[in-house]
Design an enzyme around this catalytic site. Structure first.
Site, PDB file in Angstrom:
ATOM      1  CB  CYS A   1      -2.475  37.995   4.814  1.00  0.00           C
ATOM      2  SG  CYS A   1      -0.836  38.711   4.709  1.00  0.00           S
TER       3      CYS A   1
ATOM      4  CG  HIS B   1      -1.422  35.157   8.761  1.00  0.00           C
ATOM      5  ND1 HIS B   1      -1.756  34.287   7.743  1.00  0.00           N
ATOM      6  CD2 HIS B   1      -0.627  36.089   8.210  1.00  0.00           C
ATOM      7  CE1 HIS B   1      -1.168  34.672   6.622  1.00  0.00           C
ATOM      8  NE2 HIS B   1      -0.472  35.767   6.877  1.00  0.00           N
TER       9      HIS B   1
ATOM     10  CD  GLU C   1      -4.075  32.010   9.320  1.00  0.00           C
ATOM     11  OE1 GLU C   1      -4.799  32.991   9.593  1.00  0.00           O
ATOM     12  OE2 GLU C   1      -3.156  32.063   8.484  1.00  0.00           O
TER      13      GLU C   1
HETATM   14  N1  GLN Z   1       2.778  39.722   0.882  1.00  0.00           N
HETATM   15  C1  GLN Z   1       1.795  38.812   0.375  1.00  0.00           C
HETATM   16  C2  GLN Z   1       1.086  39.391  -0.835  1.00  0.00           C
HETATM   17  O1  GLN Z   1       0.997  40.571  -0.997  1.00  0.00           O
HETATM   18  C3  GLN Z   1       0.781  38.456   1.423  1.00  0.00           C
HETATM   19  C4  GLN Z   1       1.435  37.705   2.539  1.00  0.00           C
HETATM   20  C5  GLN Z   1       0.517  36.788   3.278  1.00  0.00           C
HETATM   21  O2  GLN Z   1      -0.567  36.457   2.837  1.00  0.00           O
HETATM   22  N2  GLN Z   1       0.998  36.308   4.403  1.00  0.00           N
HETATM   23  O3  GLN Z   1       0.641  38.630  -1.632  1.00  0.00           O
END
Ligand code: GLN
EC number: 4.3.3.6
Length: 186
Positions: free
Chosen positions: A75, A165, A167
């Site tokens: 992410c 995610h 995890e």
């Molecule tokens: N929206 C976040 C970002 O761009 C990432 C969100 C996440 O890691 N769950 O930093």
């Protein structure tokens, strides 16, 4: 294998649990010196601007850019691995030839679950303010996960990034297995 978990921000314990689940040893990486103890690194989700700024401050950017340690970005970690970002741009590692859009699902779908295809298999994807890959800049980049038409997982050499995610889902360990088996020791 000793697998580092960058312990700046995010769900560090869940990452460690997954590393143990697939039979490896998690090591918390707080300082650049800790990288000498690990054979691979996971950058967990969180806020990429915060993580990026702290990585810069602690000297991680330089060392990781110049090194050859395999990295799994999750992410916010995907955002940090990218070459460029659509939206507010945090400090980037720029190690993967992809352009990502931050918070690509907008405020309507801030967080949701969906079936995704990962490495040809259907698994559950949990998305939290997730990015998507908007553009691929090199034919060395391989798409490994899709949610509908959206590219949500890629690999390039020893780097790998997912927008969801793993995890947090039951079958998410498959993503870590892939990282260890295909990316760290291809
Ligand atoms: N929206 C976040 C970002 O761009 C990432 C969100 C996440 O890691 N769950 O930093």
């Amino acid at each position: 294998m000793n697998i580092g978990v960058l312990a700046i921000q995010g769900d560090i314990e869940e990452q460690e649990e997954m590393v143990r689940k697939i039979g490896h040893t998690p090591v918390r990486v707080r300082r650049v010196e800790d990288l000498s103890k690990v054979e691979a690194l996971i950058i967990p989700g969180g806020e990429s601007t915060t993580i990026g700024k702290l990585m810069e401050k602690y000297g991680f950017m330089e060392v990781l850019r110049g090194g050859d340690i395999p990295i799994l970005g999750i992410c916010a970690g995907m955002v940090l691995l990218s070459k460029d970002v659509i939206g507010k741009k945090p400090p980037l590692l720029g190690l993967m030839n992809i352009v990502v859009r931050r918070n690509a699902y907008g405020s309507q779908r801030e967080s949701f679950e969906d079936d995704i295809y990962f490495n040809g298999e259907k698994i559950r994807g949990i998305f939290i303010r997730a990015p998507v890959v908007e553009k691929i800049l090199s034919d060395k980049v391989e798409v490994i996960a899709k949610e509908g038409d959206n590219i949500v997982g890629v690999r390039e050499g020893k780097y790998m990034a997912v927008a969801f995610h793993p995890e947090l889902s039951e079958d998410g360990y498959k993503v870590y297995e892939y990282f260890v088996e295909e990316v760290c020791s291809p």
